[in-house]
Design a protein around this motif. Structure first.
Motif, PDB file in Angstrom:
ATOM      1  N   ARG B  42      45.761  23.265 -17.402  1.00 38.79           N
ATOM      2  CA  ARG B  42      45.392  24.287 -18.390  1.00 38.79           C
ATOM      3  C   ARG B  42      46.596  24.725 -19.209  1.00 38.79           C
ATOM      4  O   ARG B  42      46.504  24.923 -20.413  1.00 38.79           O
ATOM      5  N   VAL B  43      47.726  24.882 -18.530  1.00 34.83           N
ATOM      6  CA  VAL B  43      48.955  25.267 -19.241  1.00 34.83           C
ATOM      7  C   VAL B  43      49.339  24.164 -20.234  1.00 34.83           C
ATOM      8  O   VAL B  43      49.707  24.443 -21.382  1.00 34.83           O
ATOM      9  N   ILE B  44      49.214  22.915 -19.798  1.00 32.05           N
ATOM     10  CA  ILE B  44      49.554  21.790 -20.678  1.00 32.05           C
ATOM     11  C   ILE B  44      48.596  21.737 -21.865  1.00 32.05           C
ATOM     12  O   ILE B  44      49.015  21.552 -23.019  1.00 32.05           O
ATOM     13  N   ALA B  45      47.295  21.925 -21.602  1.00 33.88           N
ATOM     14  CA  ALA B  45      46.310  21.883 -22.689  1.00 33.88           C
ATOM     15  C   ALA B  45      46.585  22.989 -23.707  1.00 33.88           C
ATOM     16  O   ALA B  45      46.567  22.753 -24.923  1.00 33.88           O
ATOM     17  N   ALA B  46      46.873  24.198 -23.219  1.00 27.92           N
ATOM     18  CA  ALA B  46      47.155  25.312 -24.134  1.00 27.92           C
ATOM     19  C   ALA B  46      48.424  25.039 -24.937  1.00 27.92           C
ATOM     20  O   ALA B  46      48.478  25.284 -26.146  1.00 27.92           O
ATOM     21  N   ALA B  47      49.451  24.504 -24.267  1.00 23.23           N
ATOM     22  CA  ALA B  47      50.716  24.198 -24.953  1.00 23.23           C
ATOM     23  C   ALA B  47      50.510  23.099 -25.987  1.00 23.23           C
ATOM     24  O   ALA B  47      51.103  23.129 -27.079  1.00 23.23           O
ATOM     25  N   CYS B  48      49.663  22.139 -25.658  1.00 21.98           N
ATOM     26  CA  CYS B  48      49.387  21.046 -26.588  1.00 21.98           C
ATOM     27  C   CYS B  48      48.700  21.578 -27.837  1.00 21.98           C
ATOM     28  O   CYS B  48      49.080  21.231 -28.963  1.00 21.98           O
ATOM     29  N   LEU B  49      47.704  22.444 -27.657  1.00 25.86           N
ATOM     30  CA  LEU B  49      47.011  23.016 -28.818  1.00 25.86           C
ATOM     31  C   LEU B  49      47.973  23.859 -29.662  1.00 25.86           C
ATOM     32  O   LEU B  49      47.946  23.798 -30.887  1.00 25.86           O
ATOM     33  N   ALA B  50      48.836  24.613 -28.993  1.00 22.84           N
ATOM     34  CA  ALA B  50      49.824  25.411 -29.730  1.00 22.84           C
ATOM     35  C   ALA B  50      50.769  24.494 -30.510  1.00 22.84           C
ATOM     36  O   ALA B  50      51.077  24.739 -31.683  1.00 22.84           O
ATOM     37  N   ALA B  51      51.206  23.426 -29.878  1.00 22.51           N
ATOM     38  CA  ALA B  51      52.137  22.490 -30.532  1.00 22.51           C
ATOM     39  C   ALA B  51      51.471  21.810 -31.727  1.00 22.51           C
ATOM     40  O   ALA B  51      52.079  21.664 -32.792  1.00 22.51           O
ATOM     41  N   LEU B  52      50.203  21.409 -31.553  1.00 16.82           N
ATOM     42  CA  LEU B  52      49.496  20.735 -32.652  1.00 16.82           C
ATOM     43  C   LEU B  52      49.220  21.700 -33.804  1.00 16.82           C
ATOM     44  O   LEU B  52      49.069  21.283 -34.952  1.00 16.82           O
ATOM     45  N   GLY B  53      49.152  23.003 -33.488  1.00 15.15           N
ATOM     46  CA  GLY B  53      48.864  23.990 -34.518  1.00 15.15           C
ATOM     47  C   GLY B  53      50.069  24.395 -35.349  1.00 15.15           C
ATOM     48  O   GLY B  53      49.922  25.051 -36.379  1.00 15.15           O
ATOM     49  N   ARG B  54      51.239  24.011 -34.939  1.00 12.51           N
ATOM     50  CA  ARG B  54      52.447  24.422 -35.669  1.00 12.51           C
ATOM     51  C   ARG B  54      52.501  23.759 -37.041  1.00 12.51           C
ATOM     52  O   ARG B  54      52.188  22.581 -37.187  1.00 12.51           O
ATOM     53  N   THR B  55      52.941  24.549 -38.022  1.00 14.04           N
ATOM     54  CA  THR B  55      52.926  24.020 -39.385  1.00 14.04           C
ATOM     55  C   THR B  55      53.968  22.932 -39.614  1.00 14.04           C
ATOM     56  O   THR B  55      53.843  22.147 -40.544  1.00 14.04           O
ATOM     57  N   ASP B  56      54.999  22.860 -38.766  1.00 11.77           N
ATOM     58  CA  ASP B  56      56.005  21.820 -39.005  1.00 11.77           C
ATOM     59  C   ASP B  56      55.551  20.439 -38.514  1.00 11.77           C
ATOM     60  O   ASP B  56      56.215  19.444 -38.771  1.00 11.77           O
ATOM     61  N   ARG B  57      54.402  20.383 -37.828  1.00 10.35           N
ATOM     62  CA  ARG B  57      53.829  19.107 -37.373  1.00 10.35           C
ATOM     63  C   ARG B  57      54.801  18.302 -36.511  1.00 10.35           C
ATOM     64  O   ARG B  57      54.694  17.072 -36.434  1.00 10.35           O
ATOM     65  N   ALA B  58      55.772  18.984 -35.874  1.00 16.38           N
ATOM     66  CA  ALA B  58      56.816  18.271 -35.126  1.00 16.38           C
ATOM     67  C   ALA B  58      56.238  17.473 -33.961  1.00 16.38           C
ATOM     68  O   ALA B  58      56.797  16.460 -33.559  1.00 16.38           O
ATOM     69  N   ALA B  59      55.090  17.903 -33.427  1.00 19.83           N
ATOM     70  CA  ALA B  59      54.498  17.217 -32.277  1.00 19.83           C
ATOM     71  C   ALA B  59      54.076  15.797 -32.623  1.00 19.83           C
ATOM     72  O   ALA B  59      53.978  14.944 -31.733  1.00 19.83           O
ATOM     73  N   LEU B  60      53.792  15.539 -33.900  1.00 21.09           N
ATOM     74  CA  LEU B  60      53.245  14.236 -34.297  1.00 21.09           C
ATOM     75  C   LEU B  60      54.197  13.439 -35.174  1.00 21.09           C
ATOM     76  O   LEU B  60      54.000  12.244 -35.387  1.00 21.09           O
ATOM     77  N   GLN B  61      55.226  14.086 -35.692  1.00 21.53           N
ATOM     78  CA  GLN B  61      56.143  13.447 -36.639  1.00 21.53           C
ATOM     79  C   GLN B  61      57.341  12.832 -35.916  1.00 21.53           C
ATOM     80  O   GLN B  61      57.532  13.052 -34.726  1.00 21.53           O
ATOM     81  N   TYR B  62      58.158  12.072 -36.649  1.00 18.46           N
ATOM     82  CA  TYR B  62      59.433  11.607 -36.103  1.00 18.46           C
ATOM     83  C   TYR B  62      60.338  12.794 -35.784  1.00 18.46           C
ATOM     84  O   TYR B  62      60.243  13.843 -36.420  1.00 18.46           O
ATOM     85  N   GLY B  63      61.218  12.599 -34.811  1.00 19.52           N
ATOM     86  CA  GLY B  63      62.223  13.605 -34.486  1.00 19.52           C
ATOM     87  C   GLY B  63      63.601  12.957 -34.408  1.00 19.52           C
ATOM     88  O   GLY B  63      63.739  11.758 -34.651  1.00 19.52           O
ATOM     89  N   TRP B  64      64.603  13.731 -34.055  1.00 22.83           N
ATOM     90  CA  TRP B  64      65.953  13.195 -33.934  1.00 22.83           C
ATOM     91  C   TRP B  64      66.095  12.395 -32.633  1.00 22.83           C
ATOM     92  O   TRP B  64      65.428  12.700 -31.648  1.00 22.83           O
ATOM     93  N   PRO B  65      66.998  11.414 -32.614  1.00 24.31           N
ATOM     94  CA  PRO B  65      67.162  10.599 -31.399  1.00 24.31           C
ATOM     95  C   PRO B  65      67.554  11.410 -30.172  1.00 24.31           C
ATOM     96  O   PRO B  65      67.177  11.053 -29.050  1.00 24.31           O
ATOM     97  N   GLU B  66      68.289  12.497 -30.343  1.00 30.80           N
ATOM     98  CA  GLU B  66      68.741  13.281 -29.186  1.00 30.80           C
ATOM     99  C   GLU B  66      67.656  14.203 -28.657  1.00 30.80           C
ATOM    100  O   GLU B  66      67.784  14.713 -27.541  1.00 30.80           O
ATOM    101  N   GLY B  67      66.581  14.421 -29.427  1.00 34.18           N
ATOM    102  CA  GLY B  67      65.450  15.192 -28.921  1.00 34.18           C
ATOM    103  C   GLY B  67      65.399  16.635 -29.382  1.00 34.18           C
ATOM    104  O   GLY B  67      66.222  17.085 -30.189  1.00 34.18           O
TER     105      GLY B  67
END
Lengths: 370, 370
Positions: B42-67
């Motif tokens: 449940r914690v993971i599901a809630a965190a996933c929805l919060a992450a997907l809702g962020r306007t920067d779309r960082a959950a789905l976009q490329y990121g930096w190699p160091e993380g």
């Protein structure tokens, strides 16, 4: 052995692009990011909840090194429709296309080998080759070839029939990177090297350009005789691709219409590419560019020798960024200043404004250089 | 070069374990899987929805190699509390602990180097070393050491003070794999090699054992002088760890109580370990085992020479599976039959029943061998 000839250039460009990422006022034609507006976030959220709800807990648990059976069958079926004689067992899920390329060269190449590439090619592949002690070359008299048959990067053109024929006739192993192939604006399937030379083609695909990069889910179809060795290398590298991304995709392919999504994506990128080409022709008529057939970017060449990173610094001061052409070149330095311009993650009005700023920056750069 | 001496053994064991995974009637003491019941879905599901809702779309976009910067700062802060003089810049997010180990040896080792390990060690690390042409050895007169200081695998005991001292005094580089360290049953922090020998310790951590393996999110803290080289190697390997897993974790660490979760996990695994040890003492009193201090498994040794894979076949016929000890051994073959038994993903009643079946299988095996 890790330092490429252009590592100082790399470090400077990396620093500049990181500054750009932190500067909301700079319009970035760099980076090759897919359009965030195309990410099907509701579909992904629903698929994630469905995956987390499954009693087998596969989304969060360890999986097999070769990846999700359903996903591998889906990938195999799509390739079979294009003429490949493969099944799910031939497909290995990888941590993005980059790992697929890395596994292919780890299995097939030794230090000192040569890799045939286009005169301009994907920088992360060139970096990988150099990091592994391989020498990129533009000649087909090489140990292996790395090509993007359907849509190249950075030029976004496909290989023509003569180039495909030369490649097949060369007899050398081929890494066929189809990262952008499904994003041809004409929607046509590219010729499938895996179908024409199955015994020596390492076929590379990914969801990173068509769906989203954040999953880091790609695939490799190696020649059958390399499968076991590649699986050993894959396990050694990172055990398996992440389960959550695979589980979400496994849910999505059950009901979601991927082909309809591709159609939407092709239309959006086609319109943005046309806007970018039109703006470059209008504001920078002296720049030479070829017509993109798909993908995210165009490659433009100027008639001025110089340091493209210096021009990037001027451009950033004018509120626009691009990828210096040198990063894509097999033989760095010495050539005319060139640029990769990406239209993929900017709205059309922003693309036009970015090119306007680029034209102003170019004038300023020429004045400074004079 | 890729084939280890025990590849036939590996292939057989792999086939057997895959059959076990497809057989719901077999109770598996193999695999080292964390308890699926501990996954905070449940914690993971809630965190996933919060992450997907962020306007920067960082959950789905490329990121930096160091993380993810937030995740790296959280990891650095936890290590600082244990005495490490590091900050977020020292931490590189990896595709699991396996990739962290692979990056450390890619940066530090050359073909032919020797790796000091315990007489029994983590099979995927041993496979990796052999795949890269390194030779595992039990002597500290080696090019580099690979150790699990807090909780080892398969014995689940920590390094004692004398072993730690010998390691620090040896002067050789150290890969310190802390995959299980947070799962010590006594809840005590292990001595941190990163604090004692920061200039030559490659510190490895992961969420795979404490939270869930499906994210494939681990980390590497290399000596500072190796950071740039490791980042180049990381980019070449797979560009970056998956964004979605990082984005979910970045949301989770904001509000979720990770330490309370660790306490729950330690208690559960402690109870299961006690049940496993008790059952082995009761049903297989001739087997030798040491007392586990944490983790998922125990290592048991018999007084019979023989082929542990043959015994595994008999065990599976009796409805129970285990990991053959040979997979963990630096010098395969020749020694007494030994087994790794994992309690981590079975309920206590199932653990007891599994050991009962194992005892029946052992009797049958001895009869067959006689």
């Amino acid at each position: 052995v890790l330092r490429s000839v252009s590592s100082a250039h790399h470090a400077l460009v990396d620093r500049l692009q990181r500054n750009v990422a932190a500067s909301p006022d700079v319009l970035s034609l760099a980076g090759g990011l897919p359009a965030a507006s195309l990410f099907p976030r509701r579909v992904i959220a629903a698929a994630c909840l469905a995956a987390l709800g499954r009693t087998d807990r596969a989304a969060l648990q360890y999986g097999w090194p070769e990846g999700s059976p359903e996903l591998r069958e889906w990938i195999a079926a799509r390739l079979r429709r294009r003429g490949a004689g493969i099944d799910a067992d031939d497909v290995i899920i990888t941590s993005g296309a980059q790992q697929a390329i890395a596994l292919a060269i780890a299995a097939r190449c030794s230090e000192g080998d040569t890799v045939a590439v286009d005169p301009e090619s994907y920088p992360a592949a060139l970096d990988l080759f150099r990091a592994r002690g391989l020498e990129p070359t533009t000649s087909l008299a090489a140990s292996i070839a790395y090509v993007m048959p359907g849509v190249g990067n950075p030029r976004s053109t496909g290989l023509d029939d003569a180039a495909m024929r030369a490649l097949v006739d060369s007899g050398i192993p081929i890494i066929a990177d189809e990262a952008y192939t499904d994003l041809r604006f004409d929607g046509r399937d590219a010729r499938l090297l895996l179908g024409e030379a199955p015994d020596r083609t390492f076929h590379v695909g990914t969801f990173s350009k068509t769906l989203c990069p954040g999953f880091r889910i790609g695939w490799l179809v190696p020649p059958r005789e390399y499968r076991d060795e590649i699986l050993t290398l894959k396990s050694a590298a990172d055990l398996q691709a992440n389960s959550l991304g695979q589980a979400i995709l496994t849910e999505m392919i059950k009901t979601w219409d991927y082909d309809a999504h591709l159609t939407r994506a092709r239309r959006l990128y086609g319109r943005r590419a046309a806007a970018l080409c039109g703006a470059v022709r209008h504001f920078l008529p002296a720049f030479r560019t070829s017509e993109p057939e798909g993908g995210f970017s165009i490659f433009v060449e100027t008639d001025r020798d110089g340091d493209d990173a210096s021009f990037l610094e001027v451009a950033i001061a004018h509120g626009v960024a691009f990828d210096p052409g040198r990063s894509f070149r097999v033989a760095p330095g010495g050539a005319a200043i060139s640029l990769r311009l990406c239209h993929s993650n900017l709205r059309i009005s922003a693309i036009e404004e970015a090119v306007r700023r680029l034209a102003a920056a170019w004038k300023a750069y020429l004045r400074k250089a004079a």
